[in-house]
Scaffold this active site. Structure first.
Site, PDB file in Angstrom:
ATOM      1  N   MET A   1       0.830  -1.213   0.000  1.00 13.46           N
ATOM      2  CA  MET A   1       0.000   0.000   0.000  1.00 13.46           C
ATOM      3  C   MET A   1       0.860   1.256   0.000  1.00 13.46           C
ATOM      4  SD  MET A   1      -3.359  -0.512   2.406  1.00 13.46           S
ATOM      5  CE  MET A   1      -2.562  -1.203   3.854  1.00 13.46           C
ATOM      6  N   THR A   2       1.778   1.334   0.970  1.00 11.14           N
ATOM      7  CA  THR A   2       2.532   2.565   1.203  1.00 11.14           C
ATOM      8  C   THR A   2       3.450   2.917   0.037  1.00 11.14           C
ATOM      9  OG1 THR A   2       2.507   2.093   3.569  1.00 11.14           O
ATOM     10  CG2 THR A   2       4.087   3.733   2.792  1.00 11.14           C
TER      11      THR A   2
ATOM     12  N   ILE B   1       7.609  -2.171   2.586  1.00  9.75           N
ATOM     13  CA  ILE B   1       6.766  -3.347   2.405  1.00  9.75           C
ATOM     14  C   ILE B   1       7.336  -4.539   3.180  1.00  9.75           C
ATOM     15  CG2 ILE B   1       5.654  -4.883   0.748  1.00  9.75           C
ATOM     16  CD1 ILE B   1       4.864  -1.833   0.652  1.00  9.75           C
TER      17      ILE B   1
ATOM     18  N   ALA C   1      -9.803   8.008  -3.446  1.00 10.33           N
ATOM     19  CA  ALA C   1      -9.566   6.716  -2.817  1.00 10.33           C
ATOM     20  C   ALA C   1     -10.498   5.633  -3.354  1.00 10.33           C
ATOM     21  CB  ALA C   1      -9.736   6.839  -1.299  1.00 10.33           C
TER      22      ALA C   1
ATOM     23  N   GLN D   1      -9.271  -6.121  12.092  1.00  6.66           N
ATOM     24  CA  GLN D   1      -8.468  -7.281  12.475  1.00  6.66           C
ATOM     25  C   GLN D   1      -6.979  -6.952  12.478  1.00  6.66           C
ATOM     26  OE1 GLN D   1      -9.524 -11.362  11.886  1.00  6.66           O
ATOM     27  NE2 GLN D   1      -7.793 -11.669  10.513  1.00  6.66           N
ATOM     28  N   GLU D   2      -6.527  -6.181  11.492  1.00 10.89           N
ATOM     29  CA  GLU D   2      -5.118  -5.789  11.457  1.00 10.89           C
ATOM     30  C   GLU D   2      -4.754  -5.018  12.723  1.00 10.89           C
ATOM     31  OE1 GLU D   2      -2.040  -2.998   8.828  1.00 10.89           O
ATOM     32  OE2 GLU D   2      -4.041  -3.469   8.047  1.00 10.89           O
TER      33      GLU D   2
ATOM     34  N   ARG E   1      19.213  -6.753  40.987  1.00  6.59           N
ATOM     35  CA  ARG E   1      20.211  -5.692  40.850  1.00  6.59           C
ATOM     36  C   ARG E   1      20.295  -4.855  42.126  1.00  6.59           C
ATOM     37  NH1 ARG E   1      24.844  -4.157  38.367  1.00  6.59           N
ATOM     38  NH2 ARG E   1      24.882  -1.927  37.856  1.00  6.59           N
TER      39      ARG E   1
ATOM     40  N   GLY F   1      19.077   0.686  33.695  1.00  6.93           N
ATOM     41  CA  GLY F   1      20.294   1.474  33.678  1.00  6.93           C
ATOM     42  C   GLY F   1      21.103   1.232  32.414  1.00  6.93           C
TER      43      GLY F   1
ATOM     44  N   GLY G   1      -0.107   0.116  10.548  1.00  8.90           N
ATOM     45  CA  GLY G   1      -1.499  -0.235  10.798  1.00  8.90           C
ATOM     46  C   GLY G   1      -2.379   0.978  11.056  1.00  8.90           C
TER      47      GLY G   1
END
Length: 380
Positions: free
Chosen positions: A126-127, A158, A179, A242-243, A269, A340, A364
């Site tokens: 997509m991107t 991707i 779109a 869902q993603e 520690r 630390g 997402g």
């Protein structure tokens, strides 16, 4: 608090996943991090173990079980193991539903058996360099040439981009419509004009190949249109809940695991002659983080249960995604601080969790996009 959303079958599956990770993933993970990519054998092993295509019908080689709680177990255990490089969740929960819900019978028989066996690794593109969350900015085009499409453009960031044998590409098939002029085209490995660019050098998740993809006059057969022509926007929006739930599940699992390992660390520690855990500030930090995790877990488990019943809406998925991933980011930062100087060393899990998890609030849909979705639902 005891979790009540899982049955004995889910817990048995959890043990299967843990065994797989211990045998097939963790012994090799350091090498994969150096290589910048997971071996194909790991994908085949996941297929043999039945971890791929959980929701794919049995007739195509899948598990035939669309109960999202199994996917949640998978995300939780991979997160706890610190092994995001083998992107099984992307394959199963993001790309799988496109193939099963939109694919024709011919497409399912052609693609799903390999999807479930691990022979066919998948990606979704997509991107683009100039278009991320805003689908209207997509410039990759597919021109109708009668019996095929001619695809031109480029994609970036991707996941599985180098390994992928099957790439679901979002392309503009109608110049007008913003779109709503987009379609999903499936490009297969070896297509002439389909080239992979760099395996991108990220600050975290080094084992997960993330690539640039280029399409130069790629001929895509008409039978590789996935879903409706110009219907990509609706298809993509349908699967986003869902993603985002998958990302949220990993987010709370990561925060809980960071709390667990940091609690153990501050008990051992010492500073000023006594364990760090004896210092009030440290106890307050752990108390705050434990409370945030407990509250978030209660909400996430409700969302998981709702989604398993098909009742989760986009707004609550957005709430889950932004809240759990922002908690993960805060937990990683605070837990690193409590370690630390050791927290800055990559041999410590907290350091790797800090860099591996940073992407969670971005992909997402960014935290800002999630808030916009929620705000619009409340204010119009």
């Amino acid at each position: 608090m005891r979790r009540e959303i899982f049955t004995e079958d889910h817990e048995a599956f959890r043990e299967t996943v843990r065994t797989f990770l211990a045998k097939e993933v963790l012994p090799h993970y350091e090498q994969w991090e150096k290589d910048g990519i997971v071996s194909r054998e790991a994908w085949l092993a996941a297929g043999r173990q039945g971890l791929l295509g959980l929701a794919v019908p049995e007739e195509y080689g899948g598990g035939g079980n669309d109960d999202f709680r199994y996917a949640a177990v998978l995300h939780e255990e991979f997160t706890r193991a610190g092994a995001p490089g083998l992107a099984v969740g992307l394959h199963n929960d993001i790309i799988g539903p496109y193939l099963t819900s939109l694919g024709t019978e011919e497409q399912k028989r052609r693609w799903l058996p390999g999807f479930c066996s691990g022979e066919t690794v998948t990606a979704i593109a997509m991107t683009e360099p100039g278009a991320g969350s805003d689908l209207q900015g997509i410039r990759t085009t597919a021109e109708d040439r009668g019996d095929h499409w001619v695809l031109n453009g480029s994609k970036t960031f991707i996941s599985n981009g180098i390994l992928a044998d099957l790439v679901v590409v979002v392309a503009r098939t109608t110049p007008e419509g913003g779109a709503h002029g987009l379609s999903l085209l499936v490009v297969e490995r070896g297509a002439e004009g389909f080239e992979r660019g760099r395996n991108l050098d990220k600050i975290g998740q080094k084992a997960q190949d993330t690539a640039e993809l280029f399409f130069h006059d790629v001929r895509v057969p008409k039978e590789n249109l996935l879903g409706e022509l110009n219907g990509a926007f609706v298809h993509l929006m349908t699967n986003l809940a869902q993603e985002r739930m998958a990302i949220a599940v990993a987010g709370i699992a990561a925060a809980e695991h960071l709390l667990e390992i940091t609690t153990a660390y501050v008990k051992e520690r010492e500073a000023f002659g006594r364990p760090l855990a004896r210092l009030q500030h440290i106890r307050f930090e752990i108390a705050e983080l434990a409370t945030e995790c407990a509250v978030t877990r209660a909400f996430l488990d409700r969302c998981i249960a709702d989604h398993a019943k098909g009742e989760l809406d986009a707004v609550h998925a957005s709430m889950a995604k932004w809240w759990a991933t922002e908690l993960q980011k805060r937990a990683a930062d605070r837990c690193l601080q409590l370690h630390g100087g050791y927290g800055y060393m990559t041999e410590y899990r907290v350091a790797r969790a800090f860099t591996d998890g940073r992407i969670q609030t971005i992909y997402g849909g960014t935290t800002e996009i999630m808030k916009e979705i929620i705000g619009r639902s409340l204010l119009g």
